[in-house]
Design a protein around this motif. Structure first.
Motif, short mmCIF file in Angstrom:
data_model
loop_
_atom_site.label_atom_id
_atom_site.label_comp_id
_atom_site.label_asym_id
_atom_site.label_seq_id
_atom_site.Cartn_x
_atom_site.Cartn_y
_atom_site.Cartn_z
N SER A 1 -2.88 1.74 -13.08
CA SER A 1 -4.00 2.65 -13.36
C SER A 1 -3.70 4.07 -12.90
O SER A 1 -3.98 5.03 -13.62
CB SER A 1 -5.27 2.14 -12.65
OG SER A 1 -5.69 0.93 -13.21
N SER A 2 -3.10 4.20 -11.73
CA SER A 2 -2.73 5.53 -11.23
C SER A 2 -1.69 6.17 -12.14
O SER A 2 -1.78 7.36 -12.47
CB SER A 2 -2.18 5.44 -9.81
OG SER A 2 -3.17 4.97 -8.93
N GLU B 1 -3.48 -1.26 -9.53
CA GLU B 1 -3.73 0.11 -9.07
C GLU B 1 -2.54 1.02 -9.37
O GLU B 1 -2.73 2.19 -9.71
CB GLU B 1 -4.05 0.11 -7.58
CG GLU B 1 -5.42 -0.44 -7.27
CD GLU B 1 -5.73 -0.49 -5.78
OE1 GLU B 1 -4.89 -0.06 -4.96
OE2 GLU B 1 -6.81 -0.98 -5.43
N GLU C 1 0.84 -1.21 0.00
CA GLU C 1 0.00 0.00 0.00
C GLU C 1 0.87 1.26 0.00
O GLU C 1 0.58 2.23 -0.70
CB GLU C 1 -0.94 0.00 1.21
CG GLU C 1 -2.02 -1.04 1.15
CD GLU C 1 -3.11 -0.73 0.14
OE1 GLU C 1 -3.18 0.39 -0.39
OE2 GLU C 1 -3.91 -1.64 -0.13
N THR D 1 2.81 6.77 -6.93
CA THR D 1 1.86 7.76 -7.41
C THR D 1 2.32 9.18 -7.11
O THR D 1 2.28 10.06 -7.96
CB THR D 1 0.46 7.51 -6.80
OG1 THR D 1 0.06 6.17 -7.11
CG2 THR D 1 -0.56 8.48 -7.35
N LEU E 1 2.30 1.88 -3.47
CA LEU E 1 1.30 2.52 -4.33
C LEU E 1 1.30 4.03 -4.11
O LEU E 1 1.35 4.81 -5.07
CB LEU E 1 -0.09 1.93 -4.07
CG LEU E 1 -1.27 2.63 -4.73
CD1 LEU E 1 -1.16 2.60 -6.24
CD2 LEU E 1 -2.57 1.99 -4.26
N ARG F 1 -3.90 -6.85 -7.28
CA ARG F 1 -4.71 -5.62 -7.23
C ARG F 1 -3.81 -4.40 -7.07
O ARG F 1 -4.02 -3.37 -7.73
CB ARG F 1 -5.72 -5.69 -6.09
CG ARG F 1 -6.62 -4.46 -6.01
CD ARG F 1 -7.63 -4.54 -4.87
NE ARG F 1 -7.04 -4.63 -3.56
CZ ARG F 1 -6.55 -3.58 -2.87
NH1 ARG F 1 -6.57 -2.38 -3.39
NH2 ARG F 1 -6.05 -3.75 -1.67
N VAL F 2 -2.78 -4.49 -6.21
CA VAL F 2 -1.87 -3.36 -6.01
C VAL F 2 -1.12 -3.04 -7.30
O VAL F 2 -0.98 -1.87 -7.68
CB VAL F 2 -0.89 -3.63 -4.84
CG1 VAL F 2 0.22 -2.60 -4.80
CG2 VAL F 2 -1.64 -3.65 -3.52
#
Length: 135
Positions: free
Chosen positions: A76-77, A73, A35, A42, A38, A69-70
């Motif tokens: 996507s970010s 993400e 987390e 970002t 991420l 999923r991370v």
């Protein structure tokens, strides 16, 4: 007891190589560390001239839905912040597991290794996900 999901781990370093961020994942990644990664990636993209992110997963032998999923993400970010993401060094067992989990990771491009990932990012912007093949 501190297991791989306890969140008490060293942060993953994010190296800057020109306009590319290089992230090398350790063999096991704690949920809290994932987390934080991420957030770190970002933030670095948003506050720099980063156009690409290479995530080296060559040391990763096992992937679960959380890590998948991370990764999705992060990609996507990055895409929302005008950067492309390439996943490098995926082991066959990891690829099989991602497919079995139904994680298609549409925002991620793949390459066999970090050098090929960097080459892929230096090409003109691709129009969709791609797979970099060997010679």
């Amino acid at each position: 007891m501190d297991g791989p999901r306890s969140g008490l781990a060293t942060p993953v370093p994010v190296l800057v190589l020109g306009d590319i961020l290089l992230v090398t994942l350790p063999g096991e990644l704690h949920d809290g560390t994932a987390e934080q990664l991420l957030q770190d990636v970002t933030r670095r993209i948003a506050h720099s001239a980063t156009t690409g992110v290479v995530i080296d997963i060559s040391a990763v032998d096992i992937v679960d839905s959380f890590l998948g999923r991370v990764l999705a993400e992060i990609a996507s970010s990055a895409r929302l912040l005008a950067a492309h993401t390439v996943l490098a060094g995926m082991q066959p067992a990891v690829a099989i597991t991602l497919v079995e989990l139904g994680l298609l990771l549409p925002e991620l491009h793949t390459a066999l290794d970090v050098d090929r990932a960097r080459e892929l990012l230096m090409r003109p912007a691709p129009t969709g996900p791609s797979v970099e093949s060997g010679p």
